[in-house]
Design an enzyme around this catalytic site. Structure first.
Site, short mmCIF file in Angstrom:
data_model
loop_
_atom_site.label_atom_id
_atom_site.label_comp_id
_atom_site.label_asym_id
_atom_site.label_seq_id
_atom_site.Cartn_x
_atom_site.Cartn_y
_atom_site.Cartn_z
N THR A 495 0.81 -1.21 0.00
CA THR A 495 0.00 0.00 0.00
C THR A 495 0.85 1.27 0.00
OG1 THR A 495 -0.10 -0.55 2.34
CG2 THR A 495 -2.07 -0.94 1.05
N ALA A 537 -3.60 5.15 5.75
CA ALA A 537 -3.01 6.48 5.56
C ALA A 537 -3.57 7.47 6.58
CB ALA A 537 -3.27 6.97 4.14
N GLN A 665 -2.24 1.93 -6.62
CA GLN A 665 -3.30 1.29 -5.85
C GLN A 665 -4.60 1.23 -6.65
OE1 GLN A 665 -4.05 0.87 -2.05
NE2 GLN A 665 -1.98 0.16 -2.06
N LYS A 728 -8.49 10.52 2.49
CA LYS A 728 -9.64 9.60 2.47
C LYS A 728 -9.26 8.13 2.36
CE LYS A 728 -13.55 12.42 0.95
NZ LYS A 728 -14.55 12.63 -0.12
N GLU A 732 -9.12 0.62 -1.48
CA GLU A 732 -10.21 -0.25 -1.92
C GLU A 732 -11.10 0.32 -3.00
OE1 GLU A 732 -11.26 -2.84 1.81
OE2 GLU A 732 -10.22 -1.02 2.38
#
Ligand code: FES
Ligand code: FES
Lengths: 765, 202
Positions: A495, A537, A665, A728, A732
């Site tokens: 990530t 994050a 990502q 945010k 995903e």
């Protein structure tokens, strides 16, 4: 002085762990060289339901190199989730702590479902095919693997229930789902809303069983030193492993250290603790040597969870102008016979569009299969395939452009929570995405676009994922040489955690990124949540930011009060930091470096450890990332072969810390979504309950040749409400809506609506 | 490409045949789970190890190993070169790709004893001291990985691909790299990295 100087944040910094990864120096769980290592191999059941009547281990015991054969007959007694420390009453083996949505802050009951005991080998009962029934430990992997084949197991077999469709009569309403969403959500008058509609669609969509299959198979290396246990574990959640193993083995968590410096992907499967981790610990205890246990790729299909099959009936009603009058989403998924995980498939439905009349229901069916678990965008991923396919069907029924349909149903606020959006860039994502994709070139008529003999189609769908943040701590040390060290338990599963925390710390301290070293993946470091729910994050980043601010304040405090310092008497706001040098904003010649301050005070290091918790103010908003997915497909009309030839995703996801890793990502999510759309399906043999295609040759994940050039970009979004850094999370949302965009493009190309994933050629012929 | 279609279609046929198979009866059968291929080899045979010399990244390693040890396990478990990864152990993922005499192979599909005398290059052998191999540098620049687990295999495979000399277009690269799975989905970035390394080569 209040704002970070923002030099590193927002820059496409190369991964700071890149060099370790491209040279093979990054160490994953099974790669720590330890003296005297023994190897363990799992043995799994060959039936789906029944009892073990006998296990003959004599041949295995005698096999060369064998150190131990552990089965339910000689395994130590473990705590069970029911008792929290007592008897596992029949229920038994493999109760993974899977049954909780990634520990979301609101998860009911107080008790963290990811910390419940995980008993293994506690009885003779078999609940699914591939359940662990033993572990063989030997000097070498080859010896253990051979000896594992020598176990003679006798079963009394009963007929298993393995297929959801055949067992729908036994569907039940679950007590709760794993996130703060009730099994049933109702708003307004669904029947009235449907009646008031000019146009209705009513269809059932299905998604198959799917498996995460990270490239690094789950693995644990366990080492005991007296009463102290060290686990090198391929985990997304080291603190969760520490707690769960402590609860299962009934030892204090302080006696356990969990290390996961590098993790070879997870996608949810590595969030909960699994039986093999417990078995590695038990085996190491028994043979009094370090033990390495690697789950084989075949065993990965039954040992670490999967995404449940879902069946979803969607009814939509709309006025001629496209205004929705009703949304109904009725969902069936499966769980196992011994524990509950009902995926919150309808999670996004209540908040996505503007409608007064809504119904969302979740029902479960218990099967003799392993317990499903969280997998990349649990809930949204299957749910939005169905919902966004239905929206496309509605657009066609209305003869309306699918983007226009969504724009006409843009809600002013979250109608379910009754809260304003912290920010919502769905419209902007569609606007910018459509422009860049060339949506206006699309002739909406199905089968109208061709390239030679191929049919061409374009499809779109909405993406969304909630913005989460969890309590997290971090420690930052500023050293006499002006460099900084950042410590926290967090993990990087691909990530970019190492990299983005480096950027955050560099800006918060006002030093270059090369002067920051981030160390994570170790329970010796300050406690954090695991990597999941796209909250890494926001949670880790906020903690690191606060710890840096605390360290900086300490050092500036020293300088301001020190008559020997050129900064004496200056206020916080009167100062600025650049390249590790603090100076007066008015007169930049008046200043000094961190090194000078520390040296004058005879300090080798200044440090601060903080715990950072989500802001209460955030509860006043509904917080989500939104995006628009665009697919172009090429279909061979004779063979039914679908190729995605182009894909574009546009997202509003708050502040992007590192555009390079964030883009990766999104692309990764899109690719997994293309797999979901076209390839991925785990097939159950309904006689024996085993996953037939349990290998990477037959469970098709996308390969290079399946994937075209993919574009992904973020629309500018400044969200002051989500958290101080405006993050945010991007782990995903990339996968959400991708399968729907592809299915919608396939409809546009062929005129055939495929409502059952994956879209394989047989369904198009 | 043709091969891939066949593979996928074969899978579908298998699935279809599973679905039409009659449902079996379970009158509480009792049966034993046993190894399909018995009999147990004599233990003396298993215990015996054989000497083998492996030349890895220019260094010679004299090993005494069980003949069942794959090249992959010899590298990881015996020599300690864990840069080469095990993703499936069945030749289905490419994580274990190494170069043997300049050609890329799946090290899980070959026994260590079969590679005596060969020049084996692993990911640890690509850089020249501190200087990364251009392929490694290109992977970092283009973010050709996320978790990094498939990466050594991708890089070795890509180096082998360039040695083969027949991949020019992006589509050719994609086709000829399809034995290397990346579940994180770094494919577009990997293709960009390979193309950059290829262009620097000429
Ligand atoms: S480990 Fe060799 S191909 Fe997968
Ligand atoms: S980088 Fe994770 S599998 Fe390729």
């Amino acid at each position: 002085m209040n704002d970070p100087t923002n030099k590193a944040i927002g820059k496409p910094l190369d991964r700071v762990d890149g060099r370790l990864k491209v040279t093979g120096a990054a160490r994953y769980a099974a790669e720590f060289p330890l003296k005297n290592m023994a190897h363990a191999v799992l043995v799994q059941s060959a039936i789906a339901k029944g009892r073990i009547t006998n296990i003959d281990t004599s041949a295995a015991q005698k096999s060369p190199g064998v150190l131990a054969v552990i089965t339910h007959l000689n395994a130590p007694k473990l705590a069970s989730p029911q008792s929290g420390g007592g008897d596992s009453s029949g229920g038994d083996a493999q109760v993974t702590a899977a049954n909780a949505q990634s520990g979301e802050s609101g998860s009911a009951g107080g008790e963290n479902p990811f910390e419940k005991p995980v008993p293994v080998l506690q009885s003779d009962q078999i609940n699914f095919y591939g359940q662990h029934i033993g572990v063989v430990v030997a000097e070498t992997l080859e010896q253990a693997r051979h000896a594992a084949t020598l176990l003679r197991v006798t079963y009394r077999e009963e007929r298993p229930a393995t297929v959801m469709a055949a067992n729908l009569a036994n569907a039940y309403k679950p007590q709760s789902l794993l996130i703060p969403l009730k099994p049933d959500t109702q708003r307004g008058d669904i029947q009235g809303g449907l009646k008031a509609a000019d146009v209705q669609v009513d269809h059932t969509y299905t998604t198959p069983n799917e498996h995460h299959q990270p490239m690094e198979a789950h693995a644990t290396t366990a080492v005991w030193d007296g009463g102290q246990l060290t686990l090198y574990d391929s985990s997304q959640n080291v603190n969760g492993v520490q707690k769960t193993v402590a609860n299962t083995l009934r030892i204090p968590p302080e006696n356990i250290r969990v290390i996961a410096s590098f993790v070879g992907g997870g996608f949810g499967s590595k969030y909960p603790v699994r039986g093999h981790t417990i078995l590695a610990a038990i085996a190491a205890q028994q043979v009094k040597r370090p033990v390495k246990l690697v789950v084989t790729r075949e065993q990965m299909f039954t040992s670490v969870g999967f995404r449940s099959h879902s069946s979803q009936r969607i009814r939509l009603g709309a006025k001629k102008d496209g205004k929705l009058t009703a949304i109904s989403h009725e969902i069936h998924t499966q769980t196992s016979v011994f524990e509950e995980f009902i995926e919150h498939v309808g999670v996004a439905t209540p908040m996505l569009y503007d409608t007064q009349n809504l119904l969302v229901t979740h029902r479960g069916v218990r099967l003799n299969l392993p317990t499903p678990t969280i997998m990349r965008a649990p809930g949204e991923s299957p749910g939005m395939f169905a919902f966004e396919s239905a929206m496309d069907e509605l657009a066609y029924a209305l003869k309306l452009d699918p983007i226009e349909l969504r724009l006409r149903n843009e809600p002013e606020r979250d109608l379910e929570k009754g809260l304003p959006w912290s920010s919502r860039s769905l419209v902007e994502s569609f606007r910018q995405g459509a422009k860049s994709f060339g949506w206006e070139r699309r002739n909406p008529e199905p089968r109208s676009m061709r390239d030679g003999r191929y049919l061409i189609g374009m499809g779109t769908a909405t993406a969304t994922y909630p913005t989460n943040r969890m309590p997290s701590s971090a420690k930052v040390r500023l050293l006499a040489d002006g460099s900084a060290q950042v410590y926290l338990a967090a993990t990087d599963i691909g990530t970019g955690t190492y990299t983005m925390l480096t950027q955050i710390a560099a800006d918060a301290l006002g030093i270059p990124t090369e002067r920051v070293r981030v160390e994570i993946g170790d329970t010796k470091m300050p406690r954090t949540p695991g990597s999941g729910g796209s909250w890494g994050a926001a949670s880790y980043g906020s903690a690191v930011q606060s710890a840096c601010v605390a360290v900086r304040a300490k050092i500036l405090g020293m300088a301001r009060l020190d008559p020997r310092s050129p900064l004496k008497g200056l206020s916080n706001v009167g100062m600025d930091i650049r390249e590790g040098r603090i100076f007066s904003k008015r007169d930049s010649s008046r200043g000094e470096t961190y090194q000078e301050i520390l040296a004058r005070n005879n300090l080798k290091v200044t440090e601060a450890e903080v715990e950072s918790t989500p802001d209460e103010a955030a509860k006043k908003y509904s917080m989500h990332a939104f995006g628009a997915q665009f697919a172009q497909v090429r279909v061979d009309p004779d063979l039914g072969m679908v190729r995605v030839t182009r894909f574009l995703g546009t997202y509003g996801a708050g502040r992007i810390l590192n555009p390079k890793t964030a883009r990766s990502q999104m692309i990764g999510g899109i690719i997994m979504g293309i797999g979901m759309a076209l390839h991925e399906e785990t097939v159950v043999d309904d006689r024996y309950g085993h996953f037939v295609n349990h290998n990477l040759g037959e469970y098709h994940v996308p390969v290079h040749a399946d994937i075209p050039a993919i574009e992904a970009f973020f629309v500018k979004e400044n969200d002051p409400h989500v958290n101080p850094l405006g993050i945010k999370g991007v782990g995903e949302i990339g996968i959400v809506g991708v399968a729907a965009a592809v299915a919608n493009a396939v409809y546009h190309a062929t005129g055939k609506r495929i409502r059952d994933l994956p879209i394989t050629p047989d369904k198009l012929l | 490409m043709k091969l891939r279609i066949k593979r996928r279609r074969f899978g579908q046929l298998m699935i279809a045949s599973t679905l039409v198979t009659a449902i079996a009866n379970f009158p509480q059968r009792t049966f034993a789970q046993k190894k399909l291929l018995s009999p147990t080899p004599p233990s003396s045979m298993e215990a015996s190890s054989v000497p083998v010399k492996l030349r890895v990244n220019g260094a010679e390693h004299a090993l005494e190993i069980d003949p069942r040890v794959t090249l992959l396990d010899a590298l990881r478990e015996r020599i300690g070169l864990t840069g080469t990864k095990k993703g499936c152990d069945h030749g289905q993922c490419g994580a274990c790709t190494v170069l043997v005499d300049g050609r890329r192979i799946n090290s899980c599909l070959t026994l260590a004893v079969m590679q005596e005398g060969a020049a084996i290059t692993t990911i640890e052998g690509l850089a020249q001291g501190d200087k990364l191999h251009p392929m490694q540098a290109a992977f970092i620049k283009h973010d050709g990985f996320q978790c990094g687990y498939c990466t050594p295999g991708q890089i070795c495979s890509a180096v082998g691909l360039l040695n083969e000399g027949h991949a020019k277009t992006d589509d050719e690269v994609r086709e000829l790299m399809s034995g290397n799975i990346c579940r994180c989905g770094a494919y577009p970035n990997i293709v960009n990295a390979i193309q950059e390394a290829r262009s620097q080569q000429t």
